[in-house]
Write a protein that holds these residues in place. Structure first.
Motif, PDB file in Angstrom:
ATOM      1  N   PHE A 100     -27.490  -5.776  -5.622  1.00  7.87           N
ATOM      2  CA  PHE A 100     -28.591  -5.745  -4.853  1.00  7.87           C
ATOM      3  C   PHE A 100     -29.632  -4.912  -5.329  1.00  7.87           C
ATOM      4  CE2 PHE A 100     -25.941  -3.529  -1.376  1.00  7.87           C
ATOM      5  CZ  PHE A 100     -26.761  -2.116  -1.728  1.00  7.87           C
ATOM      6  N   ALA A 110     -30.427 -12.383  -9.190  1.00  8.18           N
ATOM      7  CA  ALA A 110     -29.445 -11.978  -7.909  1.00  8.18           C
ATOM      8  C   ALA A 110     -29.976 -11.196  -6.607  1.00  8.18           C
ATOM      9  CB  ALA A 110     -28.152 -11.693  -8.506  1.00  8.18           C
ATOM     10  N   SER A 111     -31.195 -10.799  -6.869  1.00 15.09           N
ATOM     11  CA  SER A 111     -31.869  -9.961  -6.130  1.00 15.09           C
ATOM     12  C   SER A 111     -32.760 -10.681  -5.223  1.00 15.09           C
ATOM     13  CB  SER A 111     -32.447  -8.638  -6.345  1.00 15.09           C
ATOM     14  OG  SER A 111     -33.120  -7.910  -5.370  1.00 15.09           O
ATOM     15  N   SER A 130     -18.757 -12.240  -0.421  1.00 15.10           N
ATOM     16  CA  SER A 130     -18.420 -10.876  -0.648  1.00 15.10           C
ATOM     17  C   SER A 130     -17.889 -10.112   0.680  1.00 15.10           C
ATOM     18  CB  SER A 130     -19.746 -10.184  -1.249  1.00 15.10           C
ATOM     19  OG  SER A 130     -20.032 -10.549  -2.509  1.00 15.10           O
ATOM     20  N   ASP A 172     -22.271  -3.998  -6.465  1.00 20.87           N
ATOM     21  CA  ASP A 172     -22.894  -5.174  -5.940  1.00 20.87           C
ATOM     22  C   ASP A 172     -24.380  -5.061  -6.146  1.00 20.87           C
ATOM     23  OD1 ASP A 172     -23.876  -7.091  -4.411  1.00 20.87           O
ATOM     24  OD2 ASP A 172     -22.796  -6.461  -2.548  1.00 20.87           O
ATOM     25  N   TYR A 216     -25.153 -16.044  -8.726  1.00 24.15           N
ATOM     26  CA  TYR A 216     -24.915 -14.756  -7.728  1.00 24.15           C
ATOM     27  C   TYR A 216     -23.584 -14.066  -7.858  1.00 24.15           C
ATOM     28  CZ  TYR A 216     -26.162 -12.793  -3.297  1.00 24.15           C
ATOM     29  OH  TYR A 216     -26.629 -11.958  -2.105  1.00 24.15           O
ATOM     30  N   ARG A 251     -23.473 -10.200  -7.914  1.00 24.53           N
ATOM     31  CA  ARG A 251     -23.156  -9.614  -6.923  1.00 24.53           C
ATOM     32  C   ARG A 251     -21.639  -9.322  -6.503  1.00 24.53           C
ATOM     33  NH1 ARG A 251     -27.867  -9.663  -3.543  1.00 24.53           N
ATOM     34  NH2 ARG A 251     -26.450  -8.335  -2.165  1.00 24.53           N
TER      35      ARG A 251
END
Length: 265
Positions: A185, A204-205, A56, A183, A23, A27
């Protein structure tokens, strides 16, 4: 590795123990969103980051305590103060922190309103980043390839109006997503469609990672074909001229203004 204090947790723990690997590489905090969040924190000296993930957007000049229900996520967090716990039952005394932050995490909480009450209980100021599911402009990935995400996000995300009321927010700020946002997302790659073909990016989303392969793979095959043929670029030529687009991300600020820090001489 810094020690992790553990408390009983639920909610997002199981999901992120599964999807959270790698992740931190995808991100990566974006400096423009970081500046917005840091301004919202109002110069807090002590901060609790609830649903901290890999850390983050934590202010570098504050004493931060990271809270997350997932051990996988906490293992990727670089900070010295880490607590494994859920947002709904924070193991801190009333008013323990200047500020509490919760960045793209409230949709994972098992009890949104209880979690927001906990933010207000343990900190004098609260900063929450979330997505408004009722926002009218929809990401093309959802409307053209994966409409399943629409149903998923409408089920997970609570309207910004309801979150703001529960948090007693006094400020709601829009964050249009820049075309080169770092990032990763869901909406980060609205002008870089090829990124969605990468399984590491999708992992990672949470909106993409939780969908089964029989849904994801045919959609990615169609996107790959559309990119190869030029059909995607033809349909979305106007996007290539946009620098940032508002996809409904909102930063909510609640609680007290904090005293201005004064440098020590």
């Amino acid at each position: 590795m810094p020690p992790v204090t553990s408390f009983p947790s639920a909610g997002a723990s199981a999901a992120y123990d599964r999807i959270g690997l790698g992740y931190r590489e995808v991100r990566r905090p974006d400096p423009r969103l970081a500046a917005m969040i840091h301004d919202a924190l109002g110069g807090a000296r002590t901060v609790v980051n609830v649903g901290a993930g890999a850390g983050s957007y934590e202010p570098p000049d504050a004493d931060v305590t990271a809270v997350d229900p997932s051990q996988v996520m906490l293992d990727q967090h670089p900070g010295p103060h880490k607590v494994q716990a859920g947002a709904e039952d924070l193991p801190f005394e009333n008013g323990s922190f200047d500020a509490a932050m919760a960045i793209l995490t409230v949709h994972h909480w098992s009890d949104l309103h209880q979690g927001l009450r906990e933010l207000r209980r343990v900190a004098r100021r609260q900063v929450v980043l979330t997505l408004d599911p009722g926002h009218t402009r929809e990401l093309w990935l959802v409307s053209e390839y994966l409409p399943e995400i629409r149903d998923l996000d409408h089920a997970r995300f609570t309207s910004v109006a309801e979150v703001a009321e529960s948090l007693q927010a006094h400020t709601v700020l829009s964050f249009p997503v820049p075309h080169d946002f770092t990032d990763g997302f869901l909406a980060a790659f609205w002008r870089r469609p090829e990124q969605y073909l990468d399984p590491v990016v999708r992992q990672a989303s949470s909106s993409l990672a939780v969908l089964p392969a029989e849904v994801i793979e045919p959609a990615m095959d169609r996107l790959r074909e559309d990119l190869s043929s030029g059909d995607w670029e033809q349909r979305h030529a106007e996007l290539l001229a946009e620098d940032a687009i508002d996809y409904g991300y909102r930063l909510l600020i609640a609680g007290e203004d904090l005293p201005i820090r004064r440098s020590q001489s």
